[in-house]
Scaffold this active site. Structure first.
Site, PDB file in Angstrom:
ATOM      1  N   LYS A 117       0.900  -1.253  -0.066  1.00 44.46           N
ATOM      2  CA  LYS A 117      -0.032   0.057   0.177  1.00 44.46           C
ATOM      3  C   LYS A 117       1.023   1.116   0.093  1.00 44.46           C
ATOM      4  CE  LYS A 117      -4.400   0.840   0.272  1.00 44.46           C
ATOM      5  NZ  LYS A 117      -5.455  -0.324  -0.164  1.00 44.46           N
TER       6      LYS A 117
HETATM    7  N1  GLU Z   1      -6.907   0.043  -3.383  1.00 40.77           N
HETATM    8  C1  GLU Z   1      -7.982  -1.288  -4.014  1.00 40.77           C
HETATM    9  C2  GLU Z   1      -7.932  -1.961  -2.509  1.00 40.77           C
HETATM   10  O1  GLU Z   1      -7.774  -1.610  -1.436  1.00 40.77           O
HETATM   11  C3  GLU Z   1      -7.382  -1.885  -5.221  1.00 40.77           C
HETATM   12  C4  GLU Z   1      -5.801  -2.264  -5.098  1.00 40.77           C
HETATM   13  C5  GLU Z   1      -5.320  -3.065  -6.339  1.00 40.77           C
HETATM   14  O2  GLU Z   1      -6.109  -3.080  -7.288  1.00 40.77           O
HETATM   15  O3  GLU Z   1      -4.306  -3.209  -6.279  1.00 40.77           O
HETATM   16  O4  GLU Z   1      -8.165  -3.245  -2.795  1.00 40.77           O
END
Ligand code: GLU
Length: 427
Positions: A117
């Protein structure tokens, strides 16, 4: 006499309350499943965490300095995967907690990824488009050594979107000297994005609402649904549910919510929003606050906005029978226990909102193959993966009596434990 003050050993820098909650969840399941303590300890912390200073030339000519983060919690199953958020509350603890959540989410869905993240601590709504672009590009160049299609693949999250991904892709590509679409997912379709990616999280949420109603035994032909948040997740989920015959009785955005116990015409509401920019004031609806919205009577509540919306202070007021977590972490740990004891079925974030990362995976695969699928193909494969994960989680609930969050976590952690055991420890 000299008194020696005992040296206080500080905790890890990421150990904020948010991160400790994520860690406690892991501790709970580790104990329950008898996880090897050494392996458990390795999973309690991020593998790698990078903090960067991001100087940006503002429109008025001054230079402002922002703080950015990218955390990779675990990469045993593949490259790191996870969104990048722009928000004033972003900090190392939050990003680390969300990276851990991504590890579980990808493992649960059977995707060949680890969890990561990122984020920048900023108020995106106070930044012009030009400032956002310069912020994104400088942040990308600061984290460039740890991202890449085989290393760690960012995607959109809170207050980032297709455009943000296009800037990251461009900055990365210019720096390595050739175009690398698969360094990010959630890109615009015209530069290698996947059909169906934008709607994927909302679609997956709607799918889980449907599955949860079947599981719970709701026989009403049009169960009532309340959706908090009307963005990329809540808005799409509300529309999907409306189209499949659900009665969406309340929705909200950052400004506030609207309620009509007889149901809201979502397509008409969407047209209204494109003109007015907010849901408030829509015809035949009563205005309600975001706090009131959560406590409205309904079959299914879908919190699809911010984290920690249902907590110790409002958990006793929740009247929904089912909660489907569209956002990451909308139900706090105390509320999670309390509501489960009350008989409320909570479909956890790592399952409910995993549609987004699942289609991110499709986008990455299509990019690497240079072969693109139709939207039907994407949606069909998404349903297959969501359906399989739902089956596995509900089967685990039946087998162990665990609450769905813990059942999902158990599946994820055992997959990871198996991978780590097989790979062994280097050196
Ligand atoms: N931000 C989204 C999540 O929390 C998508 C993450 C992604 O597609 O890599 O799952």
């Amino acid at each position: 006499m000299v008194t020696v003050k005992p040296v206080e050993i500080p905790g890890m820098e990421c150990e904020t309350p948010h991160f400790l909650d994520a860690q406690r969840q892991l501790d709970e399941i580790a104990l329950e499943m008898g996880l090897d303590p050494e392996l458990h300890e390795r999973l309690r912390y991020p593998k790698r965490a990078l903090i960067v200073t991001v100087p940006v030339r503002m429109d008025n000519g001054t230079v402002r300095t922002f703080t950015g983060y990218r955390v990779q919690h675990d990469v045993s199953l593949g490259p790191g995967k996870g969104g990048i958020r722009f928000h004033p509350e972003v900090n190392l603890g939050e990003v680390s907690a969300l990276a851990m959540l991504m590890t579980w989410k990808c493992a649960l869905m059977g995707l060949p990824y680890g969890g990561a993240k990122g984020g920048i601590r900023c108020e995106p709504w106070n930044l012009s488009i030009g400032e956002q672009e310069r912020l994104t590009r400088r942040y990308t160049s600061e984290i460039i050594n740890i991202i890449g299609p085989d290393k760690d693949i960012p995607a959109p999250d809170m207050y980032t979107n297709e455009q943000t991904m296009a800037w990251i892709m461009d900055t990365y590509s210019i720096n390595v000297g050739h175009t690398v679409p698969s360094v990010v997912t959630g890109k615009p379709v015209s530069i290698g994005g996947s059909l169906g990616r934008q709607e994927a999280t909302g679609r997956g949420v709607a799918f889980c609402v449907h599955r949860a109603c079947l599981e719970f035994g709701i026989t009403d032909k049009s169960p009532s649904v309340v959706v908090q948040g009307f963005g990329n997740v809540g808005g799409v989920a509300a529309r999907q549910l409306f189209d499949s015959g659900y009665k969406v009785v309340a929705v909200s955005d950052v400004h506030g919510g609207i309620y009509n116990p007889d149901g809201i015409d979502i397509p008409r509401l969407q047209a209204y929003i494109s003109e007015m920019g907010r849901v408030e004031g829509f015809s035949n609806c009563k205005n309600v606050s975001n706090a009131e919205l959560l406590t409205l009577p309904c079959d299914v509540l879908v919190p699809a906005a911010l984290g920690n919306q249902i907590h110790e202070r409002n958990m006793t007021d929740i009247k929904a029978k089912i909660i489907v977590e569209g956002a990451n972490g909308p139900v706090g740990p105390e509320a999670d226990h309390y509501l489960h004891e009350k008989g409320i079925l909570i479909v956890p974030d790592i399952l409910a909102n995993a549609g987004g990362v699942t289609v991110s995976y499709f986008e990455w695969v299509q990019g690497l193959m240079h072969l693109f699928w139709s939207e039907d193909e994407v949606n069909k494969r998404l349903e297959e993966i969501m359906g399989r994960a739902c089956d596995q989680v509900f089967a685990m609930v039946k087998k162990t009596g665990l609450r769905p969050r813990m059942a999902a976590l158990r599946l994820a952690v055992s997959r990871l434990a198996e991978a780590k055991r097989l790979r062994g420890l280097y050196p």
